[in-house]
Design a protein around this motif. Structure first.
Motif, PDB file in Angstrom:
ATOM      1  N   PHE A  57       0.821  -1.206   0.000  1.00  0.00           N
ATOM      2  CA  PHE A  57       0.000   0.000   0.000  1.00  0.00           C
ATOM      3  C   PHE A  57       0.861   1.264   0.000  1.00  0.00           C
ATOM      4  O   PHE A  57       0.540   2.246  -0.670  1.00  0.00           O
ATOM      5  CB  PHE A  57      -0.938   0.001   1.215  1.00  0.00           C
ATOM      6  CG  PHE A  57      -2.075  -0.982   1.103  1.00  0.00           C
ATOM      7  CD1 PHE A  57      -3.144  -0.739   0.254  1.00  0.00           C
ATOM      8  CD2 PHE A  57      -2.061  -2.151   1.832  1.00  0.00           C
ATOM      9  CE1 PHE A  57      -4.195  -1.651   0.144  1.00  0.00           C
ATOM     10  CE2 PHE A  57      -3.099  -3.067   1.734  1.00  0.00           C
ATOM     11  CZ  PHE A  57      -4.167  -2.816   0.893  1.00  0.00           C
ATOM     12  N   THR A  58       1.953   1.232   0.745  1.00  0.00           N
ATOM     13  CA  THR A  58       2.828   2.404   0.814  1.00  0.00           C
ATOM     14  C   THR A  58       3.436   2.712  -0.540  1.00  0.00           C
ATOM     15  O   THR A  58       3.478   3.869  -0.980  1.00  0.00           O
ATOM     16  CB  THR A  58       3.940   2.174   1.850  1.00  0.00           C
ATOM     17  OG1 THR A  58       3.352   1.867   3.116  1.00  0.00           O
ATOM     18  CG2 THR A  58       4.818   3.401   1.988  1.00  0.00           C
ATOM     19  N   THR A  59       3.934   1.687  -1.230  1.00  0.00           N
ATOM     20  CA  THR A  59       4.534   1.890  -2.545  1.00  0.00           C
ATOM     21  C   THR A  59       3.492   2.332  -3.563  1.00  0.00           C
ATOM     22  O   THR A  59       3.770   3.208  -4.405  1.00  0.00           O
ATOM     23  CB  THR A  59       5.210   0.600  -3.018  1.00  0.00           C
ATOM     24  OG1 THR A  59       6.166   0.166  -2.035  1.00  0.00           O
ATOM     25  CG2 THR A  59       5.922   0.819  -4.330  1.00  0.00           C
ATOM     26  N   ALA A  60       2.289   1.754  -3.512  1.00  0.00           N
ATOM     27  CA  ALA A  60       1.222   2.159  -4.432  1.00  0.00           C
ATOM     28  C   ALA A  60       0.855   3.622  -4.228  1.00  0.00           C
ATOM     29  O   ALA A  60       0.657   4.368  -5.201  1.00  0.00           O
ATOM     30  CB  ALA A  60       0.005   1.262  -4.242  1.00  0.00           C
ATOM     31  N   ASN A  61       0.791   4.046  -2.982  1.00  0.00           N
ATOM     32  CA  ASN A  61       0.470   5.449  -2.694  1.00  0.00           C
ATOM     33  C   ASN A  61       1.578   6.376  -3.170  1.00  0.00           C
ATOM     34  O   ASN A  61       1.322   7.461  -3.715  1.00  0.00           O
ATOM     35  CB  ASN A  61       0.245   5.621  -1.198  1.00  0.00           C
ATOM     36  CG  ASN A  61      -0.225   7.011  -0.840  1.00  0.00           C
ATOM     37  OD1 ASN A  61      -1.311   7.432  -1.225  1.00  0.00           O
ATOM     38  ND2 ASN A  61       0.606   7.752  -0.103  1.00  0.00           N
ATOM     39  N   ALA A  62       2.847   5.951  -2.985  1.00  0.00           N
ATOM     40  CA  ALA A  62       3.976   6.758  -3.451  1.00  0.00           C
ATOM     41  C   ALA A  62       3.977   6.861  -4.978  1.00  0.00           C
ATOM     42  O   ALA A  62       4.320   7.911  -5.544  1.00  0.00           O
ATOM     43  CB  ALA A  62       5.287   6.157  -2.957  1.00  0.00           C
ATOM     44  N   LEU A  63       3.591   5.787  -5.648  1.00  0.00           N
ATOM     45  CA  LEU A  63       3.514   5.796  -7.107  1.00  0.00           C
ATOM     46  C   LEU A  63       2.463   6.787  -7.590  1.00  0.00           C
ATOM     47  O   LEU A  63       2.698   7.563  -8.532  1.00  0.00           O
ATOM     48  CB  LEU A  63       3.200   4.384  -7.608  1.00  0.00           C
ATOM     49  CG  LEU A  63       3.031   4.187  -9.113  1.00  0.00           C
ATOM     50  CD1 LEU A  63       4.293   4.588  -9.861  1.00  0.00           C
ATOM     51  CD2 LEU A  63       2.674   2.730  -9.431  1.00  0.00           C
ATOM     52  N   VAL A  64       1.311   6.788  -6.942  1.00  0.00           N
ATOM     53  CA  VAL A  64       0.243   7.723  -7.307  1.00  0.00           C
ATOM     54  C   VAL A  64       0.688   9.164  -7.080  1.00  0.00           C
ATOM     55  O   VAL A  64       0.507  10.045  -7.944  1.00  0.00           O
ATOM     56  CB  VAL A  64      -1.029   7.419  -6.502  1.00  0.00           C
ATOM     57  CG1 VAL A  64      -2.072   8.517  -6.710  1.00  0.00           C
ATOM     58  CG2 VAL A  64      -1.602   6.074  -6.898  1.00  0.00           C
TER      59      VAL A  64
ATOM     60  N   GLU B 234      10.059   6.396  -3.763  1.00  0.00           N
ATOM     61  CA  GLU B 234      10.538   5.754  -2.539  1.00  0.00           C
ATOM     62  C   GLU B 234       9.622   4.569  -2.231  1.00  0.00           C
ATOM     63  O   GLU B 234       8.431   4.752  -1.976  1.00  0.00           O
ATOM     64  CB  GLU B 234      10.533   6.743  -1.367  1.00  0.00           C
ATOM     65  CG  GLU B 234      11.427   7.957  -1.562  1.00  0.00           C
ATOM     66  CD  GLU B 234      12.893   7.586  -1.509  1.00  0.00           C
ATOM     67  OE1 GLU B 234      13.221   6.573  -0.865  1.00  0.00           O
ATOM     68  OE2 GLU B 234      13.708   8.314  -2.116  1.00  0.00           O
ATOM     69  N   THR B 235      10.161   3.369  -2.287  1.00  0.00           N
ATOM     70  CA  THR B 235       9.361   2.174  -2.022  1.00  0.00           C
ATOM     71  C   THR B 235       9.174   1.982  -0.519  1.00  0.00           C
ATOM     72  O   THR B 235      10.009   2.408   0.283  1.00  0.00           O
ATOM     73  CB  THR B 235      10.029   0.935  -2.625  1.00  0.00           C
ATOM     74  OG1 THR B 235      11.344   0.786  -2.063  1.00  0.00           O
ATOM     75  CG2 THR B 235      10.152   1.067  -4.125  1.00  0.00           C
ATOM     76  N   GLY B 236       8.098   1.334  -0.150  1.00  0.00           N
ATOM     77  CA  GLY B 236       7.831   1.073   1.257  1.00  0.00           C
ATOM     78  C   GLY B 236       8.656  -0.085   1.793  1.00  0.00           C
ATOM     79  O   GLY B 236       9.123  -0.947   1.048  1.00  0.00           O
ATOM     80  N   ASP B 237       8.853  -0.103   3.112  1.00  0.00           N
ATOM     81  CA  ASP B 237       9.566  -1.205   3.747  1.00  0.00           C
ATOM     82  C   ASP B 237       8.751  -2.482   3.647  1.00  0.00           C
ATOM     83  O   ASP B 237       7.526  -2.465   3.776  1.00  0.00           O
ATOM     84  CB  ASP B 237       9.834  -0.898   5.229  1.00  0.00           C
ATOM     85  CG  ASP B 237      10.821   0.246   5.392  1.00  0.00           C
ATOM     86  OD1 ASP B 237      11.464   0.593   4.388  1.00  0.00           O
ATOM     87  OD2 ASP B 237      10.919   0.785   6.504  1.00  0.00           O
ATOM     88  N   ASP B 238       9.432  -3.595   3.430  1.00  0.00           N
ATOM     89  CA  ASP B 238       8.759  -4.878   3.358  1.00  0.00           C
ATOM     90  C   ASP B 238       8.387  -5.345   4.755  1.00  0.00           C
ATOM     91  O   ASP B 238       8.914  -4.850   5.768  1.00  0.00           O
ATOM     92  CB  ASP B 238       9.679  -5.915   2.697  1.00  0.00           C
ATOM     93  CG  ASP B 238       8.893  -7.106   2.171  1.00  0.00           C
ATOM     94  OD1 ASP B 238       7.656  -7.101   2.310  1.00  0.00           O
ATOM     95  OD2 ASP B 238       9.524  -8.037   1.638  1.00  0.00           O
ATOM     96  N   ARG B 239       7.492  -6.312   4.831  1.00  0.00           N
ATOM     97  CA  ARG B 239       7.107  -6.886   6.123  1.00  0.00           C
ATOM     98  C   ARG B 239       8.282  -7.614   6.749  1.00  0.00           C
ATOM     99  O   ARG B 239       9.191  -8.084   6.062  1.00  0.00           O
ATOM    100  CB  ARG B 239       5.951  -7.866   5.942  1.00  0.00           C
ATOM    101  CG  ARG B 239       4.673  -7.246   5.439  1.00  0.00           C
ATOM    102  CD  ARG B 239       3.600  -8.292   5.276  1.00  0.00           C
ATOM    103  NE  ARG B 239       3.332  -8.988   6.530  1.00  0.00           N
ATOM    104  CZ  ARG B 239       2.518 -10.043   6.638  1.00  0.00           C
ATOM    105  NH1 ARG B 239       1.932 -10.513   5.557  1.00  0.00           N
ATOM    106  NH2 ARG B 239       2.316 -10.605   7.799  1.00  0.00           N
TER     107      ARG B 239
END
Length: 364
Positions: A193-200, A244-249
């Motif tokens: 979700f974090t990466t998708a939001n950053a992409l948008v 900026e990609t989000g941290d993985d689990r």
């Protein structure tokens, strides 16, 4: 740290800090994909290493009939230099008629080797049954098999599989949805979700508000021009943007066959005690307050203080991990006492079952 621990156990710390990635490196466009093709054919010219399967003889008879030659019924052609094979390839997106792709040729019967063979004309079909490419050519086989009269045999690699570079010619294009509609969908390789939001946010900041919208943790819809040439240049600009990609689990990955263990940086351990063998490890985390004096510029901060006590042998058989223990402290503790990979796997699995390991445990 003992050198034997380094050879017996591979603990890789995957740094999950946010970092800039190009959009083209972490996404794919919906509908733009490769397609698998498969065909059935014959390889000829083998040096007595062909197969004796009944379907090979049947295929040979059918091929000869195509050329107007009838093999007498009841006769055995004794095909030592022919092998029935499967031919596979991946057809890249936007491949056009006349372009060439590599093919892989694999024996279907009991052929000992395909070395020195030539693939005869073979049609390659897609899942819809249509022919999209045709293959033919000389095989490149990396394997080698040698057999003696006494039955002894030496095999290097796999001689029953070969490749034909540029061995297939594309006959028709696979239709795509790239040029249709008013938008395109970018799918993230790793849903987040974090990466998708950053992409948008990145696309909207560059192309204007409302250009991109997230559909879920994987897909982002982006408005695109209808004109094909404009759409190509438009995507060339978008795919080179960096986000900026989000941290993985937090994850712990265990390969039970090789003894490899990979731990993510965000792995945490809750207070827990584990009994295992004759090892005793105690890790305690204390929080101290650091307060500057009145004349110094600074702020009051909480400083963690970790103490690790290790003993091996005797009657002590208890691990104790204190709360907020970090990954580095866990690794340091178990490595100091020379824990084997199998022991560490058992400890991690037990900690996960007890609810003390704050990470996803994956066994492969």
């Amino acid at each position: 740290m003992p050198s034997r621990i380094l050879t017996a156990l591979c603990l890789l710390l995957s740094v999950s800090l946010a970092q800039a990635e190009r959009i083209k490196d972490i996404t794919s466009i919906a509908g733009v994909r490769s397609n698998q093709l498969i065909g059935y054919g014959l390889v000829v010219g083998l040096d007595g290493t062909g197969d004796k399967a009944p379907f090979t003889t049947q295929t040979f008879r059918n091929m000869m009939a195509e050329f107007g030659i009838t093999v007498p019924a009841g006769t055995d052609p004794k095909l030592k230099n022919v092998a029935a094979v499967s031919v596979t390839t991946d057809l890249p997106p936007f491949a056009k008629p006349g372009q060439r792709v590599d093919v892989t040729v694999s024996s279907l019967g009991n052929a000992k080797s395909l070395r020195g063979g030539q693939l005869l004309f073979t049609a390659l079909k897609g899942a819809d049954g249509n022919i999209y490419a045709v293959a033919q050519g000389n095989l490149v086989v990396g394997g080698l098999g040698v057999e003696g009269n006494d039955g002894s045999r030496v095999t290097i690699n796999i001689p029953s599989v070969g490749r034909i570079p540029n061995g297939a010619t594309v006959e028709q294009t696979v239709p795509t949805s790239f040029a249709s509609g008013d938008s395109l969908i970018f799918n993230l390789d790793q849903p987040d979700f974090t990466t998708a939001n950053a992409l948008v946010d990145k696309i909207n900041s560059m192309m204007g508000p409302g250009t991109a919208e997230a559909l879920d943790a994987t897909s982002v819809r982006v408005s695109a021009p209808r004109d094909t040439s404009q759409r190509v240049s438009y995507l060339a600009m978008i795919e080179n943007l960096e986000i900026e990609t989000g941290d993985d689990r937090a994850k712990v990955v265990i390969n039970s066959r090789t003894g490899t263990i990979v731990m993510g940086q965000h792995v945490r351990v809750d207070p827990v005690a584990v009994t295992h063998g004759s090892m005793t490890v105690t890790i305690n985390e204390n929080l101290a307050v650091s307060q500057p004096n009145a004349l110094a510029n600074g702020s009051t901060v909480v400083v963690p203080q970790t103490s690790i006590n290790i003993s091996n042998g005797g009657d002590n058989r208890m691990f104790k991990f204190g709360g907020t223990v970090t990954l580095e402290e866990v690794i340091k503790a178990v490595n100091e006492i020379g824990t084997a990979p199998g022991d560490l796997m058992a400890i991690l699995e037990a900690m996960k079952q007890a609810g003390a390991l704050r990470a996803e445990l994956i066994v492969i």
